[in-house]
Design a protein around this motif. Structure first.
Motif, PDB file in Angstrom:
ATOM      1  N   ARG A   1      72.764  38.846  27.559  1.00 47.59           N
ATOM      2  CA  ARG A   1      74.090  39.259  27.089  1.00 47.59           C
ATOM      3  C   ARG A   1      74.627  38.091  26.292  1.00 47.59           C
ATOM      4  O   ARG A   1      74.560  36.943  26.723  1.00 47.59           O
TER       5      ARG A   1
ATOM      6  N   HIS B   1      71.286  36.589  31.601  1.00 44.57           N
ATOM      7  CA  HIS B   1      72.042  36.779  32.830  1.00 44.57           C
ATOM      8  C   HIS B   1      71.017  37.054  33.920  1.00 44.57           C
ATOM      9  O   HIS B   1      70.381  38.109  33.936  1.00 44.57           O
TER      10      HIS B   1
ATOM     11  N   ASP C   1      76.138  41.380  38.522  1.00 43.20           N
ATOM     12  CA  ASP C   1      77.503  41.103  38.961  1.00 43.20           C
ATOM     13  C   ASP C   1      78.050  42.332  39.657  1.00 43.20           C
ATOM     14  O   ASP C   1      77.899  43.455  39.158  1.00 43.20           O
TER      15      ASP C   1
ATOM     16  N   HIS D   1      84.118  38.220  41.489  1.00 44.30           N
ATOM     17  CA  HIS D   1      82.922  39.065  41.594  1.00 44.30           C
ATOM     18  C   HIS D   1      81.817  38.302  42.313  1.00 44.30           C
ATOM     19  O   HIS D   1      81.899  37.087  42.472  1.00 44.30           O
TER      20      HIS D   1
ATOM     21  N   HIS E   1      78.003  37.216  42.018  1.00 42.48           N
ATOM     22  CA  HIS E   1      76.824  37.123  41.151  1.00 42.48           C
ATOM     23  C   HIS E   1      75.635  37.050  42.105  1.00 42.48           C
ATOM     24  O   HIS E   1      75.519  36.119  42.894  1.00 42.48           O
TER      25      HIS E   1
HETATM   26 ZN   LIG Z   1      76.654  37.000  36.949  1.00 47.92          ZN
END
Ligand SMILES: [Zn+2]
Length: 287
Positions: free
Chosen positions: A107, A112, A116, A192, A194
């Protein structure tokens, strides 16, 4: 020992044997095997105990030569098997959240390495499998407060942006044990989790193993393939597709309708025919 001494010794042995009734001698012989067996049982119990201790001390020892808290990927130069079967059945969903806010893959030209998931500050985060805590660290410009766990099934999992870490390095955990609380630390905008799944440091798309939407695993056994993992990390968003685990009674048209994908594309992506019989547990790529 001279000749006459040997003769005397033989005589003594002879007399001793004659003195022992044959029943006694039989008894002695008969008793031998159980004693041996008992010793062997004790031996194997001790051995098993040692194996258990070692197993707890060094999860997936056959794969991982080192135990260090220096970095998430601490295995450069370590041989990676061509293929390895990872048993996912002892899993526990790391979060109750069903909302994936960012997928695995490239991204904005940056890889990544995880998924998430929407969580709120203070939400419970749990260990995905049995294992041992390898890292409890803070990285201001990256993971924030994070935890790395090595599991007995060969995987390592990473939990980032936590508000609180509730374990120590070296702690042994069970699948489902609380390891921290959701947060917004490090390089993160909005709270969030990860979540990464790694094999010998190599990041694997967690969506190939975990279906957060349905709070389930995608397959009982994930087969790691070295070549596929290389391709996945070298081509943009490869492996970042979404997967579905077939349940009993599922039909191709039913899955296509509920997941809003065409039957044709399902067939193409999974190299199956419209007439193919779906097996429960089978993994279908959706897109
Ligand atoms: Zn992440």
């Amino acid at each position: 020992m001279n000749c006459s001494q040997i003769k005397t010794l033989l005589a003594v042995v002879f007399i001793t044997c004659m003195g022992m009734s044959s029943a006694n001698a039989q008894d002695l012989i008969a008793r031998q095997p159980p004693i041996d067996k008992k010793l062997k049982t004790i031996d194997s119990l001790i051995l098993q105990k040692q194996i258990d201790v070692e197993r707890e001390e060094f999860p997936a020892l056959s794969l991982y030569p080192t135990w260090t808290n220096t970095s998430v990927h601490a295995y450069r130069g370590v041989p990676v098997p061509d293929t390895y079967e990872v048993d996912l059945t002892g899993f526990y969903m790391p979060t109750e959240s069903r909302k994936v806010t960012s997928k695995y893959g490239y991204r904005w030209r940056r890889m990544h390495n995880g998924l998430d998931l929407k969580v709120y500050v203070g939400d419970t985060i749990r260990s995905a499998f049995d294992g041992k805590i390898r890292m409890v660290k803070y990285e201001r410009s990256g993971y924030g407060r994070y935890v790395v766990i090595r599991h007995y099934n060969g995987l390592e999992t990473v939990y980032g942006h936590l508000s609180k870490q509730l374990v120590k390095e070296g702690d042994v955990v069970k699948a489902g044990d609380v390891i921290g609380l959701g947060g917004n630390t490090g390089r993160s905008t909005g709270s969030h989790l990860h979540f990464e799944t790694r094999f010998l440091g190599i990041a694997i798309n967690p969506a190939l193993m975990f279906d957060f939407e349905n709070q389930d695993i995608v397959t009982d056994t994930f087969v790691f393939k070295r070549k596929a993992s290389r391709a996945a990390t070298s081509t943009a968003s490869a492996g970042a597709g979404s997967y579905y685990r077939v349940r009993k009674g599922d039909t191709l048209s039913g899955i296509a309708a509920s997941k809003r994908v065409s039957i044709k594309s399902l067939c193409q992506l999974n190299s199956i025919k419209t007439t193919s019989i779906l097996r429960p547990g089978q993994q279908l790529r959706l897109y």
